[in-house]
Structure formats: C-alpha cells, structure tokens
Design an enzyme around this catalytic site. Sequence first.
Site, PDB file in Angstrom:
ATOM      1  N   GLU A 147       0.870  -1.178   0.000  1.00  0.00           N
ATOM      2  CA  GLU A 147       0.000   0.000   0.000  1.00  0.00           C
ATOM      3  C   GLU A 147       0.898   1.216   0.000  1.00  0.00           C
ATOM      4  O   GLU A 147       1.583   1.496   0.986  1.00  0.00           O
ATOM      5  CB  GLU A 147      -0.933   0.043   1.216  1.00  0.00           C
ATOM      6  CG  GLU A 147      -1.900   1.214   1.143  1.00  0.00           C
ATOM      7  CD  GLU A 147      -2.550   1.572   2.456  1.00  0.00           C
ATOM      8  OE1 GLU A 147      -2.608   2.781   2.780  1.00  0.00           O
ATOM      9  OE2 GLU A 147      -2.989   0.650   3.161  1.00  0.00           O
ATOM     10  N   GLU A 153       1.411  13.519  -4.039  1.00  0.00           N
ATOM     11  CA  GLU A 153       0.999  13.260  -2.660  1.00  0.00           C
ATOM     12  C   GLU A 153       1.530  14.332  -1.723  1.00  0.00           C
ATOM     13  O   GLU A 153       2.694  14.717  -1.782  1.00  0.00           O
ATOM     14  CB  GLU A 153       1.509  11.886  -2.220  1.00  0.00           C
ATOM     15  CG  GLU A 153       1.018  11.494  -0.836  1.00  0.00           C
ATOM     16  CD  GLU A 153       1.365  10.054  -0.490  1.00  0.00           C
ATOM     17  OE1 GLU A 153       0.582   9.424   0.240  1.00  0.00           O
ATOM     18  OE2 GLU A 153       2.421   9.569  -0.937  1.00  0.00           O
TER      19      GLU A 153
END
Length: 462
Positions: free
Chosen positions: A231, A364
């Site tokens: 992840e 991000e």
Amino acid sequence: MTETVKLITPVDGSIYAERPIATDQAVNAAVERAKAAQEKWAQVPIVERGKYMLAMLEALVAMTDEIVPEIAWQMGRPVRYGGEFGGVKERTNYMVEIAEAALKSVPASNPKDGFRRYVKKDPLGVVMVIAPWNYPYLTAVNTIVPALMAGNTVILKHAAQTLLVGERFQQAFDKVGLPKGVFQNVVLNHAQTEKLLGSGKIDHVNFTGSVGGGRAIEKAAAGTFMTLGLELGGKDPAYVLPDAKMDHAVANLVDGAFYNSGQCCCGIERVYVHEKVYDEFVEGFIAETKNYVVGNPLDQETTMGPMAQARFADLIREQKAEALRKGAKAHINMKVANDKAGSPYLAPEVLTEVDHQMSVMREESFGPIVGIMKVRNDEEAIALMNDSPYGLTASIWTRDTEQAVAIGNRVETGTVFMNRCDYLDPALVWTGVKNTGKGAGLSAIGYDNLTRPKSFHLREAI
C-alpha cells in the site's frame, strides 16, 4: 560500536527512544525460530488461534494510558484523540470472526461421482510486516492478525518513527503466552531489510509506505517468488454534488483532510465541487478549518499536533509556495508558533483557484493542505479525479445513491465512498490501483492473499 535507531520526537526534537539494530546473527535466528514455529502453529485449530488474538487485543488495550502519550511523543498525534484501539478492536474482532469461513476449503463447483475434489487454503509460511508510523497500530494489525489466524508466523519491522509500537505488540503477545517464534518484533536498518527480503526465507511481505519504498521492496524480493502486499502513495479526491447535505459534507471533509495532521493513507487531499454549490462549500470549509488549534500534542486543547518530521512539513510549505506562485489563493494563513522552515509544526491550509498544473493537486502531500476546485459537471469531476498516478479511495457526496454508483464505477480507485471518507471497513477489501500499489488486505479476500491454494483431487478406489 553498536548501530542504533534513534526516534526523534516531533514534539521538541529530542531523542525520545533509541534501540540497537539487531545483529545479522540475531536476524537469522529470528527467521529460523519463525520457520520452526510455523509448522506447529499451523496445526493449532483456528478457534484457538483466535483466542490468542483476542487475548492479545485485551492486553494491548490495557496499556492505553501509557500508549496514548507515547503516540504523541513518537509521531505527534494529540492525546485528546486517544489511541487507535477503536479501529484495532473492530478489525481484530472481525478478522477473527470470519476466519473459519474464509479459510475453509472450497469444494469443486461441479461434483463428480466417485471423486472428492476441493481447494485447501494453506498458510504461506513466514510473513514479514513492514509497518508505517502514521497509524502505527491500525496499519500493523491489518496484516498481523489475519496472517496469524491463517497459520503463518509473523516478523514485524516497525517504522523507526514508532519504534515502541513493535515492542508493545511483542509485550501483548508475550503476556498471553503466544508460542515462541510465532510473532517477533525486530529492529532492522534498510540494508538488513533488503538482505532479508532477498534471502528467500520470507514467504510474504506486507509494506505500507512510499512508492519509492515499494519499488525498493520489489527490487529486493526479485527472484524469490515471494508474494507482496504493497500500500503505497495516495492523492484521494472528493466530489461534492449540488444535492449534497452541505453541513455534513463540510464537517466530514475537513476532518478527512486534516485529522492526524493530514497524515492519513486515505485522507482527503483534493476536493472537486459542483459550481452550483462551490461558494457555499468553500465558505463552510474555511470556517470549519479555522477551528483547529495547532500546538503541543500533549495538551488537551490541541486538535492538530506537529507532523511526524520537519521534512514532511517542509514539503507542504513547498507545495503551498509553488501553488501561490502559479495563482492559487490561500484562505487560512493561521499564525502558529514555530511554523517555519525546518519545523514540524504547521498550520492547516485551504487553497482555491488551483489546477492540475500545481503539485498540490497531483503529487501526494500527506499533510494538512487541501486544494478545492470548481467543476461544471460529473464528466469534468471524473476526469479530474482520475488525473492522478494514485488510486486508493474516492468519496462522492450526494443524496442520490445510484448516481454515486454510476460515478464510482468510472473512478480509478480501490474504494468508493458515498457521504463519508477516511475510513477502513474490515468487511470490505482494502486495495488500490496504479501507483497506490498491489495486493489486498482485510475481508475474506485478505485471507486469500495470506494463503496459497492447494488442490486435492481424490478418486475412490475401484
């Protein structure tokens, strides 16, 4: 001289904890213990394994009064929010509850007289969990509990920023008498981790972290044929439609953007709002954001503590500065003590007049900054939501469930939310697309990723 890992607290920059890195001999011994223990552990009935997990959970929760300030010191989350044990309880209890059904052998779909045919789910062997610091208990338990329930043994390497969490897990398992070698917490450096992954002695690794970290894991594991659960990054979007319940959307999206100082895997990082309700939404979002109190996480009145490291805060400062240079408008500009370059203390920020030429809308952030864009219709919103290298979650805010489903079907993401965000439901698989990674956790599908299928084709004697 013994190499150590130093945990620098974001609260005041001091060394909060320091631990020696395991020697290569100690690492090898841990792996051998795990391999030796796994065969016996796999023979323990699932119900008995579950009793160990629930007892571990109880032992962990009993440490809450010590753990809550520890988390604040380690990574900056305010003590007013307590620990993570609401989610830890939910996930542990659910994965224990479904284990027998999820691990049950699957009969062939077309029965044949004179044959017994089925697929058994065998444990993989030794599972390594490389856990992150942002939700140090929640993210670790996602794999630790189902891996052990499936009959694997687990080696945990926790992030240096949250060293003490691995020790707490070890204490809890030791307290309930888990057989030696079934769960082990280790302190490793990057080189040791890569060497261990490349040794062929680990059967599965679950890593939560950066895209760069995920690539390093894949490279280290190349040629071993171990399975991977990764992840990685996220840039989770929200889309607010004209019929959204506005006060609900505002409150939940502000929380989804700024809780934990925005350091959430599935936190909201960009919001697209239909032009019909754009002004109303932005006004409410700004007002709600201004209620945050940034400061020492050990103070009860603090609602936003420092980021885990100063370099994370500096990245947010760089994204904000770049956006402003390109025409964005900042709305909060909150004055916070120590909010300066090189400090982990950072105020939340809301930007409008943003576009996808700005890094804050595509790269991000993992911090307390969010951009809000006006859109004309669903088509534009979907195109913008998909204009990202990541895909973990996306949230849609509307009263029309069918419209949410129709939009969600076209969004490139692992989870579609309607009228909520920043949440992980253990009954649903946790996964992502694109640079968010590979593999799946939790739910019955999570068990499939922690086992290997073994077919039995049994013919009766003639």
